[in-house]
Design a protein around this motif. Sequence first.
Motif, short mmCIF file in Angstrom:
data_model
loop_
_atom_site.label_atom_id
_atom_site.label_comp_id
_atom_site.label_asym_id
_atom_site.label_seq_id
_atom_site.Cartn_x
_atom_site.Cartn_y
_atom_site.Cartn_z
N LYS A 162 8.49 13.54 34.11
CA LYS A 162 9.49 12.82 34.14
C LYS A 162 9.44 11.79 33.13
CE LYS A 162 7.76 11.42 38.29
NZ LYS A 162 6.44 12.07 38.13
N PRO B 168 -3.90 19.20 32.40
CA PRO B 168 -3.88 20.53 31.66
C PRO B 168 -5.50 20.57 30.96
CG PRO B 168 -1.92 19.25 31.12
CD PRO B 168 -2.51 18.43 32.06
N ALA C 193 1.49 4.62 41.33
CA ALA C 193 1.88 5.44 40.29
C ALA C 193 1.71 6.99 40.78
CB ALA C 193 1.05 5.33 38.99
N HIS D 184 3.25 11.85 18.17
CA HIS D 184 2.99 12.39 19.52
C HIS D 184 2.54 11.39 20.47
CE1 HIS D 184 3.67 16.65 17.57
NE2 HIS D 184 4.74 15.98 17.65
N ALA D 185 1.92 10.23 19.73
CA ALA D 185 1.01 9.74 20.75
C ALA D 185 1.64 8.68 21.59
CB ALA D 185 -0.28 8.88 19.87
N ARG D 186 1.40 8.16 22.79
CA ARG D 186 1.93 7.20 23.62
C ARG D 186 1.47 5.88 22.98
NH1 ARG D 186 2.07 9.64 28.82
NH2 ARG D 186 2.63 7.69 29.99
N THR E 155 8.28 11.68 30.25
CA THR E 155 8.50 12.29 28.96
C THR E 155 9.97 12.56 28.97
OG1 THR E 155 6.33 13.51 29.22
CG2 THR E 155 8.02 14.28 27.58
N ASN F 191 2.94 13.86 39.71
CA ASN F 191 2.49 13.39 38.64
C ASN F 191 2.03 14.23 37.56
OD1 ASN F 191 0.30 11.46 40.89
ND2 ASN F 191 1.97 10.56 39.61
N LEU G 199 -2.32 10.70 29.04
CA LEU G 199 -1.97 11.09 30.25
C LEU G 199 -0.84 10.42 30.91
CD1 LEU G 199 -5.57 11.13 31.90
CD2 LEU G 199 -4.23 13.13 31.02
N PHE H 258 3.63 18.52 23.30
CA PHE H 258 2.73 17.70 22.98
C PHE H 258 1.24 18.54 22.23
CE2 PHE H 258 4.55 14.58 25.77
CZ PHE H 258 5.28 13.64 24.85
N GLY I 254 1.21 8.38 33.76
CA GLY I 254 0.80 7.32 34.61
C GLY I 254 -0.01 7.50 35.76
N GLY I 255 0.46 8.49 36.39
CA GLY I 255 -0.19 8.82 37.62
C GLY I 255 -1.54 9.77 37.44
N GLN I 256 -1.49 10.48 36.43
CA GLN I 256 -2.97 10.94 36.02
C GLN I 256 -3.91 9.80 35.74
OE1 GLN I 256 -1.10 13.37 33.06
NE2 GLN I 256 -1.08 15.18 34.09
N GLU J 279 9.76 4.02 37.54
CA GLU J 279 8.85 3.81 38.43
C GLU J 279 8.96 1.97 38.41
OE1 GLU J 279 5.36 5.54 39.11
OE2 GLU J 279 6.20 7.53 38.48
N GLN K 282 7.65 3.31 32.10
CA GLN K 282 6.42 3.12 33.28
C GLN K 282 5.47 2.11 32.44
OE1 GLN K 282 4.94 7.00 34.24
NE2 GLN K 282 4.02 6.09 35.98
N ARG L 107 0.92 25.10 31.98
CA ARG L 107 1.46 24.50 30.48
C ARG L 107 0.66 24.55 29.22
NH1 ARG L 107 3.36 19.07 32.76
NH2 ARG L 107 1.33 19.42 33.91
N1 LIG Z 1 1.64 11.91 24.05
C1 LIG Z 1 1.12 12.84 24.74
N2 LIG Z 1 0.14 13.68 24.28
C2 LIG Z 1 -0.27 14.70 24.90
N3 LIG Z 1 0.05 15.00 26.15
C3 LIG Z 1 1.00 14.09 26.77
C4 LIG Z 1 1.68 12.87 25.96
N4 LIG Z 1 2.58 12.42 26.74
C5 LIG Z 1 2.36 13.15 27.59
N5 LIG Z 1 1.80 14.12 27.94
C6 LIG Z 1 1.35 15.28 29.18
O1 LIG Z 1 2.60 15.60 29.39
C7 LIG Z 1 2.72 15.95 30.69
C8 LIG Z 1 3.77 14.98 31.30
O2 LIG Z 1 3.60 13.53 31.32
P1 LIG Z 1 4.64 12.57 31.80
O3 LIG Z 1 4.02 11.29 31.38
O4 LIG Z 1 6.03 13.07 31.55
O5 LIG Z 1 4.59 12.67 33.39
P2 LIG Z 1 5.32 12.00 34.70
O6 LIG Z 1 6.11 13.04 35.32
O7 LIG Z 1 6.01 10.82 34.22
O8 LIG Z 1 4.02 11.74 35.75
P3 LIG Z 1 3.63 10.35 36.42
O9 LIG Z 1 4.42 10.25 37.98
O10 LIG Z 1 2.18 10.33 36.77
O11 LIG Z 1 4.22 9.13 35.89
C9 LIG Z 1 1.33 15.33 31.42
O12 LIG Z 1 0.41 16.55 31.49
C10 LIG Z 1 0.67 14.76 30.17
O13 LIG Z 1 -0.63 14.65 30.12
#
Ligand SMILES: Nc1ncnc2c1ncn2[C@@H]1O[C@H](COP(=O)(O)OP(=O)(O)OP(=O)(O)O)[C@@H](O)[C@H]1O
Lengths: 416, 416, 355, 261, 261
Positions: D44, E134, E172, A413-415, D46, D40, E143, D15, E145-147, D168, D87, A18
Amino acid sequence: MAQQTPVAGETVPAPDPRPIVAGGSPRGLVQAGLRRLRGGELGALPVLVGLVVICVVFQSLNSNFLSPQNLSNLTLQVVSTGLMSCGVIMVLLLGEIDLSVGSVSGVSGAVLAVLAVNQGLPEPVAIALAVLTGALIGVVHGTIFAKVGVPAFVVTLAGLIGWQGAQLYLLGSDGTINVPYDGAIAYLTQTYFVPAVGWGIAVVAVGLYTGLTLYGERRRTAAGLPARSVAEVLLRAGLLAVPVFGGVAVLNLWNGVPLAFLIFLGFVVVFDLVLRKTRYGRMVFAVGGSAEAARRAGINVDLIRISVFALASTLAAVGGILAVSRGFAVSQSSGGGDVLMLAIAAAVIGGTSLFGGRGSAYSALLGGLVLGAITSGLYLLQMDSSVRYMITAAVLLVAVILDAVSRRSRRAHARG
Amino acid sequence: MAQQTPVAGETVPAPDPRPIVAGGSPRGLVQAGLRRLRGGELGALPVLVGLVVICVVFQSLNSNFLSPQNLSNLTLQVVSTGLMSCGVIMVLLLGEIDLSVGSVSGVSGAVLAVLAVNQGLPEPVAIALAVLTGALIGVVHGTIFAKVGVPAFVVTLAGLIGWQGAQLYLLGSDGTINVPYDGAIAYLTQTYFVPAVGWGIAVVAVGLYTGLTLYGERRRTAAGLPARSVAEVLLRAGLLAVPVFGGVAVLNLWNGVPLAFLIFLGFVVVFDLVLRKTRYGRMVFAVGGSAEAARRAGINVDLIRISVFALASTLAAVGGILAVSRGFAVSQSSGGGDVLMLAIAAAVIGGTSLFGGRGSAYSALLGGLVLGAITSGLYLLQMDSSVRYMITAAVLLVAVILDAVSRRSRRAHARG
Amino acid sequence: VTGCGTTTGGAAGGDGPSASVEEGFQVGLLLPESKTTRYEKFDRPFFEEAIADLCPNCTVAYQNADQDTSKQQSQAEAMLTEGVDVLVLDAVDAEAAASIVQQAQSQNVPVVAYDRLAQGGVDYYVSFDNHTIGTVQAQALIEALEAEEAGEDAEIVMINGSPTDPNAADYKAGAHEVLDGQVSIGMEYDTPDWSPDRAQQQMEQAITSIGADEIDGVYSANDGMASGVIAALKSAGVDDLPPVTGQDAELAGIQRIIAGDQYMTIYKAIQPEARTAAEMAIAAATGEEYDGGEFGLIEVEDAGGETVPAVLLDPVVVTEENIEDTVISDGYYSIEEICTDAYADTDFCTEAASS
Amino acid sequence: MSEPVLELSGISKRFGAVQALSDVSLRVHPGEVVALLGDNGAGKSTLVKVIAGVNPADTGTLLWEGRPVTVNKPGDAQQLGIATIYQDLALCDNLDIVANLFLGGERTTAGVLDEVGMERRARELLDSLSVRIPSLRVPVASLSGGQRQIIAIARSLLGEPKVVMLDEPTAALGVAQTAQVLDLIERLRDQGLGVILISHNMADVRAVADRAVVLRLGRNAGDFRVEDTSYEEIVAAITGAADNPVARRAGRVAVPGSEEA
Amino acid sequence: MSEPVLELSGISKRFGAVQALSDVSLRVHPGEVVALLGDNGAGKSTLVKVIAGVNPADTGTLLWEGRPVTVNKPGDAQQLGIATIYQDLALCDNLDIVANLFLGGERTTAGVLDEVGMERRARELLDSLSVRIPSLRVPVASLSGGQRQIIAIARSLLGEPKVVMLDEPTAALGVAQTAQVLDLIERLRDQGLGVILISHNMADVRAVADRAVVLRLGRNAGDFRVEDTSYEEIVAAITGAADNPVARRAGRVAVPGSEEA
Ligand SMILES: Nc1ncnc2c1ncn2[C@@H]1O[C@H](COP(=O)(O)OP(=O)(O)OP(=O)(O)O)[C@@H](O)[C@H]1O
Ligand SMILES: Nc1ncnc2c1ncn2[C@@H]1O[C@H](COP(=O)(O)OP(=O)(O)OP(=O)(O)O)[C@@H](O)[C@H]1O
Ligand SMILES: [Mg+2]
Ligand SMILES: [Mg+2]
């Protein structure tokens, strides 16, 4: 069951497809740059652009603005507040604020003048003692904040008022104390380097930067980590060289590179390196990002806090000393007025967050130059105070809006 | 499978045995109080104690300190900055800062004087327009902050500088403008109520508080929710009655209760109710606690931000108008000097956090009284300005340390 | 550190006293603040007028330092960059201004000290002496007290200027010279930022301590603070105000005087001061000797021991009696400006209207 | 089958330098529980935030009951009738439990917050989720992880949503609370709501989900009817290989008690 | 059996008006995995924070390898050799992954941070936990949640601890990552470390734990050998009743696929 080390190689995942990786080619670099632009990851660029815009506008209004003499003056005008900004940045990185820097600079200046002039101590000794005064004051502030738990705002507000009182007390009824034009104190800002020395410093600075960066990237490549290409490093070195050599050339057209500005630059570079390359700097960022996480990681949060406040006051003292040196005098109003606001504003304009954990020592330089350029330009244009205030406000806003807009897209873009 | 509403009663857990519940008996109340003391949940108590200590010390040094005349003056001295503090508190609750309140108060005062004196508008109309000016300024600040994303510090710093320029511009070369001693403007601070009115207000205030609280607790009991006992409510009402009736009695010994102080108290009470009892107040706290969580809850964060900045500037304008009323004049230095610092400091000393989401409108009253009492006492004692500054700082620290220590123990218990 | 550097005294800039009135040159005017009326409203226009009159081809560069020493230094630097041929300097802080003087001299730009005697060896000096102003204010207050027969045991309150403003210390010292021993000083305050609000609060505390009826007079260092003092007295219910002094002859101050609230203010005849400064500046820039004109040149010594040729003008006390002969006849204010609606029925204005 | 209440197609989201979602599609019918699965960082959360309007998509379309809609801010999604449990919970730490539960939807009488009514309703709701909380008037900052999670879940039930997304929800919950939440999800389905459930707990997913949509590295990687699919198949889709740590661990471990209660 | 590496007794802890722990005791032997179980809000995380020195206990004693010790700040616990993974993770959101991993234990050469060395080690460590991230140079705020969870776990492995406490480490995590973490816990046990594991996932607990200590409402409520105890017994201890939502649900639900994979 076979015992395995945690570093077992069995499951190394395939590389993540990615991330969008830039090639080392010039085109790749440009693409990566454009992407950063859109993504809002611009670092100091918006402020730099703001600075350039300010310069162009003022130059078009008054052709003296970019004259070597004015630029030389500008470098000296930003030094004192810039140094205070440097300390303020450390405190802002912690997520706290220091309102006392102005007063501390004033009281240190008063200590300096009283010791050197009234008490007749050798000037270098007086300088050292004045710096020490600043450091002690900072330790007091830091301790009351970290150990007693009084909010930093209140501690340093008390400092703002109290140290001004101490300054008035020290200066007594005499009020202003002049310092000699030819002593060590005055030399701090009256010294300019001959052209050759200026060029030498520039060459060494750019050379060191290039060499060390190349070495670092080589090590990263050797360790199999993503690294910048040689082309990119050279490009960056080139971008650095332009202002450095340009600056030296311009300053050499007037009196040469001023010692005081070099002192300021030196502090900025050292603080930047400390913040980015040492454990101490890492801990400062950690405490600013989340004090609780830092505490749980075993960091002595109180010690970091006290040391940062000590540094801030020390730098304020150094700034105060350079102000004395430049004005050949310390008065009851030294360190008062808008010094505090300017010091904090420079840091914020330079991109340091008020909420802790984000910023860089270069903010002091960039923000200081922006503010200094606005002031200097408006003085050259000679306006009524009322108009000058209003234009200062407008320019300040414009200079920051670019940065704000880019940061906004990043924020989106930030969380949470 | 039987369809069930989410409110199925099947699994109501047994009451949790862990919370330590205070009985309604006096002893239970005292025990709960002591526990709160140890736990650091003291609310405004430490600041109140600080205020009492300050009063006792100054009274022992100068018997005029607690004289009705001085207390009457004190009530008027805190009004203008106190109103600004009220607005600053709203902004602090958002986790932002407003540096422009001083300048906005000055420019609104200038608008008022220019309209009323130079342009000859009726004074009440001029007052309304001056307040409106403040509100508009606040909308501008809020919009630049919320919509463009420039940090509030920078926006309001630009405001601090720019509106000061506007003030100078409005006042023009004449500088000071006098307002008549007998117009609507002057009456704002020159009006005192006859004793009976003062007593009436006190009775109504305490009565309303007691009645509404009893009604609220009765409703809670009726709904099966934990509620305060009647004894506790009456005890609290009694504790409130002491300062209210005492204050009225003392003020009646001089000229009576001043209208301006009632205006200030009215604003504080209204803001407190808005913050605690309305959706708007809840949203302000939510945005201050976590802007992202508030956004996800569907709150229009931008609108809240703009409205809060508008409120802050409006209150600053009201404060500026009362300052004009009290001084019978507006000058180029109105709203300058330490007005800004005092307004913010009052909020912080009163217990409002600089980091958002924690605080109360009463901070403006309590913090303002602490600062006002310190200044008033030191002027009575008539010290050298250098000593006065140092003592102000020391008293400020001492007044906050009690609060800090109690909050520290609370902090030690809080999660990261 | 200095081993590899050089300390340059004055390498470049400024062409020294070689300018000529025919070709014209540039004059820099540096004023200290804009918060009192006089600088923007009078000093600057009068000075520009005088220059235009004496040297039609000259231009005037102007800056105002908002009461900030380092700001003034930056402004001076900007002017030197602009290439002014002479600086007329009204220092925020006379002593700290030495650095500006030094810098100008290093670029061969002569400096005329205006209003305040900047240190560092200026070329000329024209002023109303700060110290004298303090004594004149105090003297006027004593006279007023004597007129009311308050006599020796009169009790006054002193509201001095900002503790961080060196000029305030001069006024204070001058006033004390007269007042000490003549009256008893009940309360005395330094006022941060010359703030009228602070002055008002201080006055209120003084009233609390002394009692409103016991105060026979108030020394206020300027008009702005006088307005705060009067507000405090009025708020305390004092109808028959004791004499209150002032300085700067602000319009608002004059209006208070005609309304009977303020006793006096200090009027500095700025026009002659500005004209003298203009003459001095032209002389300094062209390298001629200045003889002092109608006022006569004297020599004063600055704190650094340098002798400076100087013209010292006398400050004028303005009370209700002589408003007409001073501020109005000098064109400082017009009757219309003073007699706004609010002041139309004062004795002064009714008289002026009828005559 | 009925018309989908929510249908996404071609959703992409980037992102900075990370392409978090590429061309993702998803359908939810009324009365259906769709499990959204993935490793992970698969994207999801996102995707949930895209639907909820927290981080709008870069490209892609969103159909609500067949009509195309745009969701640019959380309010838009709430208006449509989408309730979301994030989450990262998104609670205001400084507010108490009642205030958090009703945040953005406070009840008022004559402009004044109806604290009594809200507190009573909150108490009922939390009791029904069998969670013990000493006092409803403490700031949520002082709650345990599971208590916070329950607050977030309870909150989403206060509106009258048509689709509920749970990211979750049971991660931090105790066994009893987890059972309650699974019951709850079934009740929601029975009431005809569409439910999107994200969980890493296969047991829970298999217990309540009708369909499982798998994301891998930001792309669709499968859509299964849960009844017809084995545990191993789903895990293989999630990890992208039949030879994955789960399979290896299952092959290796023979610890007593691991019969996966 | 060998001497316990860590032994607590009589631990009490009060927050304001809530008695979170009353007279709790706990023992951990080297090479033993102790599961700490309990309902939401039972006091598990509070106990972990007491041991880790984050929130020292009001009363009670702590024996480390038989010696009484006092742990007043996190540094004390780290010095003893206790590594902790907190439920609320405690990462510095503004720092990147490498900086978070090595926080408080940065490697330096000649006073300068050894970024290259740290990044390489971080990469190895994360690869071994089979998590895909990444870039290691993004702030952890971005990141998933799991990361974030994996970062916290990886961090505790960097020292040389004697006791590792994991507060809901797999909550997570994806299935693959969970499997890796369970493997990891077994490796730690085999290396002779004491492990305290908090989890609401009974399957995981039964897979790796030797002993289960149950807390209820802040008090000890049972200590079981996992091998000898049934799932129902443990759940009854946690919920404090045989008639609990889990049992009711189990009795009620007959959804296909709920055979608990
Ligand atoms: N605000 C952000 N800025 C940069 N990268 C992001 C941002 N939010 C998510 N990412 C990246 O996007 C990818 C997907 O993240 P996401 O939170 O959707 O995963 P997930 O499937 O919910 O995982 P988990 O099961 O661990 O919760 C990850 O690699 C994460 O690092
Ligand atoms: N800082 C605090 N202030 C006040 N109360 C607290 C604080 N921390 C925890 N508590 C209370 O103590 C009790 C125990 O909390 P703890 O976090 O230990 O629970 P837990 O067993 O870890 O639950 P979970 O499984 O949900 O994580 C809870 O009722 C909680 O509200
Ligand atoms: Mg997620
Ligand atoms: Mg927990």
